[in-house]
Design an enzyme around this catalytic site. Structure first.
Site, PDB file in Angstrom:
ATOM      1  CG  HIS A  26      -0.399   0.250   2.472  1.00 63.23           C
ATOM      2  ND1 HIS A  26      -0.141  -0.687   3.399  1.00 63.23           N
ATOM      3  CD2 HIS A  26      -0.090   1.576   3.135  1.00 63.23           C
ATOM      4  CE1 HIS A  26       0.479   0.185   4.495  1.00 63.23           C
ATOM      5  NE2 HIS A  26       0.413   1.322   4.262  1.00 63.23           N
ATOM      6  CG  ASP A  68      -0.574  -3.726   2.603  1.00 66.43           C
ATOM      7  OD1 ASP A  68       0.297  -3.533   1.534  1.00 66.43           O
ATOM      8  OD2 ASP A  68      -0.649  -3.060   3.658  1.00 66.43           O
ATOM      9  N   GLY A 105       2.986   6.558   8.935  1.00 65.36           N
ATOM     10  CA  GLY A 105       4.406   6.615   8.703  1.00 65.36           C
ATOM     11  C   GLY A 105       5.260   5.367   9.151  1.00 65.36           C
ATOM     12  CB  SER A 160       2.762   2.088   6.111  1.00 67.92           C
ATOM     13  OG  SER A 160       1.423   2.418   6.557  1.00 67.92           O
ATOM     14  N   GLY A 161       4.811  -0.489   6.253  1.00 65.80           N
ATOM     15  CA  GLY A 161       5.950  -1.243   5.571  1.00 65.80           C
ATOM     16  C   GLY A 161       7.015  -1.619   6.429  1.00 65.80           C
TER      17      GLY A 161
END
Length: 593
Positions: free
Chosen positions: A80, A128, A223, A225-226
Site C-alpha cells: 500500500h 499487503d 508513517g 507502514s511497511g
C-alpha cells in the site's frame, strides 16, 4: 601457446578472479537477525542506535514508509506504500537513526524495481507486501544488517512478544517530535480469531497477523507502514509481520494488523533468484489460547488433531563445533564447549556450570554459600563472552537448587524453569558414570575466570592430562597436571573425550583448596563425579546417553530443524565453489608470470 589460446585463458582467469571477489553467501542465514548492538528488554521508547540494523526509511521528498533489509540488495515493505510502481525520486536509507540531522552510519540507494504482490487488494489490504530492489548492494556493518524472515509453517501463539519499529506518528495525528529518532514499541501477538472478533469477522485473513495490548496505548501508526514486526528466538530476530493497517492508533481492542511474512516465503524466493534471504521457522510452544476465542459469526476452531511426533533422542557429549586436539589459552569461537553455563546472580557472572540434562545444570556447592535461593539466580547457555554480543545464547530462570551433603567437597544441581532448545551451541555433556580416565588422557578445563579473556572476558580453556595421583590416590580422585584457576572458574568442568563423546570427570573449585592441591606442586587433585553418583541419580533421574557411532550427530540435523530453504547445503556448495575457482585461478595465473 599461440596467442588466441593464451588470450582466452587470461579471460577465464580474470572472470574467475571477479567471481571469487563477488561471490556472496547463497543464503543470509549466517548473518540475519543478529544485531551486535541490540540488548532490548523493554519497549515504547527511542531505539538506541544500531538496535534494529535492518530498518529502512523510504523517501520521496521526505520519509513516507518503512521497510526491512532482507539481503544486500532487497528491502521488504508494504504494497500500500506504492499505489504507483514508479521508482522516480525514491530513495532508501539504511543505518539511519534520525530523520533530522546527520546520520554517520547510514547509506542510501535508489530503487530499480518495485514488485507489489500480484494478489494485493487495496480495498481489503490482503497480501499487503512488496519488494524493492536496490540500485546496488549495500555493505553490512553493525548498523546495516539483514533481518531473518519467518519461514512457512511458523507459529505465533497469542501473547508471543514482538517489536515494531519506525518513524511514524506517536499518536493519531501526532507527528514524531524533533529530531525524529527511530522509535520502538513492544507488543504481544493477538490471535487471528480474537483479531477477527475485534475488527469484524472476515476482515482478518490468514495472510495477516495482529499485535497490540487489549487496553491500547502501544501500536504502530501512520508513517510506520511497511516497517518490520519482529520476535526473538534462540538469539535471532525473525520478522513475522509487515506494518499494514489498523483502526486509529493504539486504540483499545483494535490491535495493529500486519502482513504475515511466513505466508510469502515461496513468492519472495521466486522474486529473489540469488543470495536468498534467511528464512527461519518460528515455533511457539504450548497451546494457543486464541483457539478458545469465540464471537458471533466466527467459525469454530479447526479440530484436526496434529499427527503425533516422536521426540528425537538427546545425546550427551556432542560438540559439533569442537575439534580440540592441541593446547590453547582462549576459546576463539562459539560452540566449542556447548554445555558451558554461566551462573549469574543479579546479572553478574558468579560461577561456571555445565548442562548435564535438558533441565539440569551441574556446578559447585560453594557457589551458593551466600545464597541458595533459586529466584536469585539465572543460567546463561550458549555464551562465549561475558561482555559483548552472544548471538546463540539463552537465559533461563532457576526453579530449584539442590546441594549434595557429603563430607568435604560438594556439588550443586540447578533445575531450569524451561528446557533450552538444543543446537550446535547448546548441548549436554556426559557425566563420568563410573568411567575411568587412564594416565596420559588429554583433558580440558574451561571457565570465565576473573581478569582473563580480555575486555570481552572470553571463555578460557586449559589443556591438561591425567597423571598418577601418587599418595593422594583414591577411587574417587582424578589428578591432572597443574593449571591456574581463578575466581569465576569454580563450578566449571574438567572434561575428557572418550569414544567420540565428551565426559565431565570433575567439578572445578577455587574455594576448597584441600580438594584441588596435592603434596606435589605439579599436580592437581579433583574429587571425581563417581563420588556423587547416587546423589545425581536421585536429583536428576535419567541422564542423556553418549551418541552411538551409527547415529547422526546434532550437527547433521541442526540446520534442517531451524531453517528452511536448504541453508546447510548452500554452505557446503559455497565452499566447494570457492576452492574450485581458486584452483582454476592459481593455474591460470602462471600465464601472467
Amino acid at each position: 601457446m599461440d596467442f588466441p589460446v593464451m588470450a582466452l585463458c587470461k579471460v577465464i582467469c580474470v572472470a574467475t578472479l571477479l567471481t571469487l571477489l563477488t561471490q556472496d553467501s547463497l543464503s543470509q542465514i549466517d548473518v540475519c537477525g543478529r544485531p551486535a548492538l541490540n540488548t532490548r528488554i523493554v519497549g515504547g521508547q527511542v531505539a538506541p542506535e544500531g538496535s534494529w540494523p535492518w530498518q529502512a526509511s523510504l523517501h520521496r521528498f521526505g520519509h513516507f514508509c518503512g521497510g526491512s533489509l532482507i539481503n544486500r540488495e532487497w528491502v521488504l515493505t508494504a504494497a500500500h506504500c506504492f499505489p504507483s510502481t514508479s521508482t522516480a525520486n525514491l530513495i532508501v536509507y539504511l543505518g539511519r537513526q534520525r530523520q533530522e540531522g546527520s546520520n554517520i552510519n547510514e547509506m542510501s540507494r535508489t530503487v530499480t524495481q518495485i514488485i507489489n504482490h500480484p494478489d494485493y487488494n487495496s480495498e481489503t489490504s490482503d497480501n499487503d507486501i512488496s519488494l524493492l530492489k536496490l540500485s546496488s548492494p549495500v555493505t553490512f556493518t553493525n548498523y546495516i544488517l539483514p533481518v531473518c524472515l519467518a519461514a512457512s509453517g511458523s507459529t505465533f501463539n497469542a501473547g508471543t512478544d514482538s517489536w515494531v519499529t519506525g518513524w511514524g506518528n506517536i499518536g493519531s495525528g501526532v507527528p514524531l517530535p524533533s529530531p525524529q529518532n527511530l522509535m520502538e514499541v513492544e507488543v504481544p501477538i493477538v490471535g487471528n480469531r480474537q483479531c477477527n472478533c475485534d475488527y469484524g469477522v472476515g476482515v482478518i485473513t490468514d495472510n495477516m497477523i495482529c499485535a497490540g495490548l487489549r487496553s491500547g496505548g502501544r501500536d504502530s501508526c501512520q508513517g510506520d507502514s511497511g516497517g518490520p514486526q519482529v520476535s526473538k528466538q534462540d538469539g535471532r530476530w525473525i520478522q513475522e509481520g509487515v506494518v499494514s493497517f489498523g483502526r486509529g492508533c493504539a486504540l483499545p481492542n483494535f490491535p495493529g494488523v500486519y502482513a504475515r511474512v511466513s505466508r510469502y516465503e515461496s513468492w519472495i524466493k521466486s522474486q529473489i533468484t540469488s543470495n536468498q534471504p534467511g528464512f527461519v521457522r518460528f515455533t511457539s510452544s504450548g497451546t494457543d489460547s486464541d483457539l478458545s476465542v469465540t464471537c458471533p459469526g466466527l467459525p469454530p476452531p479447526p479440530t484436526t488433531v496434529p499427527p503425533a511426533t516422536t521426540a528425537k533422542p538427546v545425546f550427551c557429549g556432542q560438540a559439533p563445533m569442537n575439534s580440540r586436539i592441541l593446547g590453547g589459552s582462549s576459546v576463539a569461537s562459539a560452540g566449542i564447549w556447548p554445555w558451558m553455563a554461566s551462573l549469574q546472580k543479579n546479572g553478574s557472572h558468579m560461577c561456571g556450570g555445565t548442562l548435564v540434562a535438558e533441565e539440569f545444570v551441574l556446578s559447585n556447592a560453594n557457589c551458593f554459600s551466600s545464597s541458595s535461593t533459586a529466584s536469585a539466580w539465572t543460567v546463561v547457555l550458549g555464551r562465549l563472552k561475558q561482555n559483548g554480543s552472544n548471538p546463540f545464547e539463552v537465559t533461563l530462570n532457576v526453579t530449584n537448587i539442590t546441594l549434595s551433603n557429603l563430607t568435604g567437597f560438594n556439588i550443586a544441581v540447578l533445575r531450569l524453569e524451561t528446557k533450552p532448545t538444543l543446537s550446535d551451541y547448546i548441548q549436554p555433556v556426559c557425566l563420568n558414570n563410573g568411567r575411568t580416565f587412564s594416565v596420559g588422557t588429554t583433558c580440558w578445563a574451561a571457565g570465565w575466570g576473573a581478569g582473563r579473556g580480555g575486555e570481552e572476558q572470553v571463555l578460557q580453556e586449559f589443556q591438561t592430562s591425567v597423571v598418577n595421583c601418587g599418595n593422594a590416590s583414591s577411587s574417587e580422585s582424578i589428578c591432572t597436571g597443574s593449571f591456574t584457576l581463578e575466581q569465576g572458574d569454580s563450578g566449571g568442568p574438567l572434561m575428557c573425550k572418550l569414544d567420540g563423546s565428551w565426559f565431565q570427570a570433575a567439578v572445578l573449585s577455587t574455594a576448597d583448596s584441600t580438594n584441588q592441591t596435592s603434596s606435589r606442586e605439579d599436580i592437581m587433585t579433583f574429587t571425581g563425579l563417581t563420588r556423587f553418583q547416587n546423589f545425581l541419580s536421585r536429583t536428576v533421574g535419567t541422564f542423556p546417553s553418549p551418541n552411538s557411532p551409527t547415529m547422526s550427530t546434532p550437527a547433521a540435523t541442526n540446520m534442517s530443524n531451524t531453517t528452511s530453504g536448504g541453508g546447510a547445503a548452500h554452505a557446503h556448495s559455497s565452499s566447494s565453489f570457492f576452492f574450485f575457482h581458486l584452483l582454476i585461478f592459481s593455474v591460470c595465473l602462471q600465464l601472467f608470470i
